[in-house]
Design a protein around this motif. Structure first.
Motif, PDB file in Angstrom:
ATOM      1  N   ARG A   1      -7.933   0.427   1.191  1.00  0.00           N
ATOM      2  CA  ARG A   1      -7.502   1.767   0.794  1.00  0.00           C
ATOM      3  C   ARG A   1      -6.898   1.737  -0.613  1.00  0.00           C
ATOM      4  O   ARG A   1      -7.172   2.604  -1.437  1.00  0.00           O
ATOM      5  CB  ARG A   1      -6.484   2.307   1.804  1.00  0.00           C
ATOM      6  CG  ARG A   1      -6.131   3.742   1.572  1.00  0.00           C
ATOM      7  CD  ARG A   1      -5.280   4.393   2.664  1.00  0.00           C
ATOM      8  NE  ARG A   1      -4.937   3.560   3.786  1.00  0.00           N
ATOM      9  CZ  ARG A   1      -3.690   3.144   4.043  1.00  0.00           C
ATOM     10  NH1 ARG A   1      -2.691   3.469   3.262  1.00  0.00           N
ATOM     11  NH2 ARG A   1      -3.443   2.409   5.114  1.00  0.00           N
ATOM     12  N   THR A   2      -6.105   0.715  -0.906  1.00  0.00           N
ATOM     13  CA  THR A   2      -5.481   0.585  -2.223  1.00  0.00           C
ATOM     14  C   THR A   2      -6.531   0.317  -3.298  1.00  0.00           C
ATOM     15  O   THR A   2      -6.490   0.915  -4.378  1.00  0.00           O
ATOM     16  CB  THR A   2      -4.421  -0.542  -2.209  1.00  0.00           C
ATOM     17  OG1 THR A   2      -3.442  -0.206  -1.225  1.00  0.00           O
ATOM     18  CG2 THR A   2      -3.766  -0.711  -3.551  1.00  0.00           C
TER      19      THR A   2
ATOM     20  N   ARG B   1      -0.481  -9.382  -0.217  1.00  0.00           N
ATOM     21  CA  ARG B   1       0.256  -8.203  -0.655  1.00  0.00           C
ATOM     22  C   ARG B   1       0.193  -7.055   0.338  1.00  0.00           C
ATOM     23  O   ARG B   1       0.949  -6.100   0.215  1.00  0.00           O
ATOM     24  CB  ARG B   1      -0.292  -7.730  -1.994  1.00  0.00           C
ATOM     25  CG  ARG B   1      -0.130  -8.740  -3.116  1.00  0.00           C
ATOM     26  CD  ARG B   1      -0.775  -8.293  -4.417  1.00  0.00           C
ATOM     27  NE  ARG B   1      -0.639  -6.883  -4.668  1.00  0.00           N
ATOM     28  CZ  ARG B   1      -1.616  -6.121  -5.172  1.00  0.00           C
ATOM     29  NH1 ARG B   1      -2.786  -6.630  -5.468  1.00  0.00           N
ATOM     30  NH2 ARG B   1      -1.412  -4.835  -5.383  1.00  0.00           N
ATOM     31  N   PHE B   2      -0.716  -7.146   1.298  1.00  0.00           N
ATOM     32  CA  PHE B   2      -0.938  -6.036   2.214  1.00  0.00           C
ATOM     33  C   PHE B   2      -0.866  -6.516   3.658  1.00  0.00           C
ATOM     34  O   PHE B   2      -1.180  -7.670   3.952  1.00  0.00           O
ATOM     35  CB  PHE B   2      -2.300  -5.390   1.949  1.00  0.00           C
ATOM     36  CG  PHE B   2      -2.454  -4.913   0.532  1.00  0.00           C
ATOM     37  CD1 PHE B   2      -1.868  -3.735   0.113  1.00  0.00           C
ATOM     38  CD2 PHE B   2      -3.160  -5.663  -0.394  1.00  0.00           C
ATOM     39  CE1 PHE B   2      -1.986  -3.313  -1.194  1.00  0.00           C
ATOM     40  CE2 PHE B   2      -3.289  -5.252  -1.707  1.00  0.00           C
ATOM     41  CZ  PHE B   2      -2.700  -4.072  -2.113  1.00  0.00           C
ATOM     42  N   CYS B   3      -0.515  -5.615   4.560  1.00  0.00           N
ATOM     43  CA  CYS B   3      -0.367  -5.971   5.973  1.00  0.00           C
ATOM     44  C   CYS B   3      -1.705  -6.107   6.679  1.00  0.00           C
ATOM     45  O   CYS B   3      -1.794  -6.759   7.715  1.00  0.00           O
ATOM     46  CB  CYS B   3       0.501  -4.933   6.687  1.00  0.00           C
ATOM     47  SG  CYS B   3      -0.253  -3.294   6.839  1.00  0.00           S
TER      48      CYS B   3
ATOM     49  N   ALA C   1      -8.515   3.522  -3.935  1.00  0.00           N
ATOM     50  CA  ALA C   1      -7.709   4.478  -4.705  1.00  0.00           C
ATOM     51  C   ALA C   1      -7.613   4.055  -6.162  1.00  0.00           C
ATOM     52  O   ALA C   1      -7.726   4.891  -7.073  1.00  0.00           O
ATOM     53  CB  ALA C   1      -6.316   4.601  -4.099  1.00  0.00           C
ATOM     54  N   LEU C   2      -7.438   2.777  -6.414  1.00  0.00           N
ATOM     55  CA  LEU C   2      -7.371   2.270  -7.782  1.00  0.00           C
ATOM     56  C   LEU C   2      -8.708   2.458  -8.490  1.00  0.00           C
ATOM     57  O   LEU C   2      -8.755   2.865  -9.659  1.00  0.00           O
ATOM     58  CB  LEU C   2      -6.968   0.788  -7.773  1.00  0.00           C
ATOM     59  CG  LEU C   2      -6.750   0.146  -9.129  1.00  0.00           C
ATOM     60  CD1 LEU C   2      -5.619   0.841  -9.892  1.00  0.00           C
ATOM     61  CD2 LEU C   2      -6.418  -1.330  -8.952  1.00  0.00           C
ATOM     62  N   HIS C   3      -9.799   2.202  -7.764  1.00  0.00           N
ATOM     63  CA  HIS C   3     -11.136   2.385  -8.338  1.00  0.00           C
ATOM     64  C   HIS C   3     -11.373   3.859  -8.690  1.00  0.00           C
ATOM     65  O   HIS C   3     -11.882   4.175  -9.767  1.00  0.00           O
ATOM     66  CB  HIS C   3     -12.197   1.888  -7.359  1.00  0.00           C
ATOM     67  CG  HIS C   3     -13.598   2.107  -7.837  1.00  0.00           C
ATOM     68  ND1 HIS C   3     -14.153   1.379  -8.868  1.00  0.00           N
ATOM     69  CD2 HIS C   3     -14.550   2.983  -7.420  1.00  0.00           C
ATOM     70  CE1 HIS C   3     -15.387   1.800  -9.070  1.00  0.00           C
ATOM     71  NE2 HIS C   3     -15.652   2.764  -8.204  1.00  0.00           N
ATOM     72  N   ARG C   4     -11.010   4.756  -7.779  1.00  0.00           N
ATOM     73  CA  ARG C   4     -11.189   6.189  -8.035  1.00  0.00           C
ATOM     74  C   ARG C   4     -10.344   6.633  -9.214  1.00  0.00           C
ATOM     75  O   ARG C   4     -10.784   7.431 -10.034  1.00  0.00           O
ATOM     76  CB  ARG C   4     -10.839   7.002  -6.787  1.00  0.00           C
ATOM     77  CG  ARG C   4     -11.879   6.890  -5.716  1.00  0.00           C
ATOM     78  CD  ARG C   4     -11.526   7.738  -4.525  1.00  0.00           C
ATOM     79  NE  ARG C   4     -12.560   7.606  -3.512  1.00  0.00           N
ATOM     80  CZ  ARG C   4     -12.377   7.843  -2.238  1.00  0.00           C
ATOM     81  NH1 ARG C   4     -11.200   8.242  -1.802  1.00  0.00           N
ATOM     82  NH2 ARG C   4     -13.366   7.690  -1.381  1.00  0.00           N
ATOM     83  N   LYS C   5      -9.119   6.125  -9.274  1.00  0.00           N
ATOM     84  CA  LYS C   5      -8.231   6.483 -10.367  1.00  0.00           C
ATOM     85  C   LYS C   5      -8.798   5.975 -11.694  1.00  0.00           C
ATOM     86  O   LYS C   5      -8.808   6.705 -12.678  1.00  0.00           O
ATOM     87  CB  LYS C   5      -6.843   5.890 -10.134  1.00  0.00           C
ATOM     88  CG  LYS C   5      -5.841   6.279 -11.175  1.00  0.00           C
ATOM     89  CD  LYS C   5      -4.470   5.703 -10.849  1.00  0.00           C
ATOM     90  CE  LYS C   5      -3.473   6.053 -11.935  1.00  0.00           C
ATOM     91  NZ  LYS C   5      -2.150   5.492 -11.679  1.00  0.00           N
TER      92      LYS C   5
ATOM     93  N   ALA D   1       0.838  -1.197   0.000  1.00  0.00           N
ATOM     94  CA  ALA D   1       0.000   0.000   0.000  1.00  0.00           C
ATOM     95  C   ALA D   1       0.876   1.251   0.000  1.00  0.00           C
ATOM     96  O   ALA D   1       1.929   1.290   0.646  1.00  0.00           O
ATOM     97  CB  ALA D   1      -0.920   0.011   1.215  1.00  0.00           C
ATOM     98  N   THR D   2       0.435   2.254  -0.712  1.00  0.00           N
ATOM     99  CA  THR D   2       1.158   3.517  -0.754  1.00  0.00           C
ATOM    100  C   THR D   2       1.265   4.087   0.659  1.00  0.00           C
ATOM    101  O   THR D   2       0.279   4.165   1.385  1.00  0.00           O
ATOM    102  CB  THR D   2       0.416   4.521  -1.667  1.00  0.00           C
ATOM    103  OG1 THR D   2       0.293   3.929  -2.957  1.00  0.00           O
ATOM    104  CG2 THR D   2       1.153   5.839  -1.762  1.00  0.00           C
ATOM    105  N   GLY D   3       2.471   4.447   1.045  1.00  0.00           N
ATOM    106  CA  GLY D   3       2.700   5.042   2.355  1.00  0.00           C
ATOM    107  C   GLY D   3       2.816   4.048   3.492  1.00  0.00           C
ATOM    108  O   GLY D   3       2.928   4.428   4.650  1.00  0.00           O
TER     109      GLY D   3
END
Length: 188
Positions: free
Chosen positions: A166-167, A157-159, A170-174, A140-142
């Motif tokens: 959140r990722t 892939r994520f903690c 963000a990808l959906h919004r993008k 994840a970013t950040g």
């Protein structure tokens, strides 16, 4: 940040994998050493000497393993750590009567040595049980928190679910913004 409390605790020794992950993710593991060992079942280890630069070096060495996804490379790095810290396994009886193979902590005089022994042994055992590098650093970013992959399907892939969600959002919004921009130019 406080160490995460775990469901399963062993009052005889810190839980290897979760202990290591919490130590790696701690903002300052040398100052939170006592709380980490308490949270993972061995408050006596909290009394060990904690030299910040040595604990930081141990965390760095273990964290570098979380970056490795090739089992051969991970095994080589883990074997090197195990040899450097002279980790000898021993059978220990757990409070519930089961037996577990653990790193010997006899002669351990510092937090850094203990962390390296427990961490290298736990990760080596996990690699041998899973047959793959079932760990990683959050994508994840950040966020760059270490995690243990306990899933059986696709590689984690994520903690946490928070970082994954959140990722995805963000990808959906993008992708929605790109689609909207595409729709605008298509109508011109």
């Amino acid at each position: 940040m406080q160490p995460r409390q775990t469901q399963r605790q062993d009052p005889e020794r810190p839980l290897g994998l979760r202990f290591v992950v919490d130590a790696i993710n701690a903002p300052n593991p040398s100052s939170s050493w006592s709380a980490l060992t308490e949270a993972h079942g061995d408050p006596l280890l909290g009394e060990l000497a904690t030299q910040q630069e040595h604990v930081h070096a141990a965390v760095h060495a273990l964290r570098s393993i979380f970056e490795i996804q090739d089992p051969g490379q991970a095994a080589a790095k883990l074997n090197q750590l195990l040899a450097e810290c002279s980790t000898q396994p021993e059978l220990a009886e757990l409070p519930d009567g089961r037996w577990a193979l653990r790193p010997s902590l006899t002669g351990t005089s510092t937090a850094a040595t203990t962390l390296t022994r427990v961490g290298a042994f736990a990760l080596a055992t996990w690699l041998s049980e899973r047959g793959r590098c079932a760990w990683g650093l959050c994508e994840a970013t950040g966020c760059d928190r270490a995690f243990i992959d306990e899933g059986r399907r696709a590689a984690q892939r994520f903690c946490s679910t928070t970082c994954a969600t959140r990722t995805r959002v963000a990808l959906h919004r993008k992708s929605g913004a790109v689609a909207d921009a595409g729709d605008t130019t298509a109508t011109e």
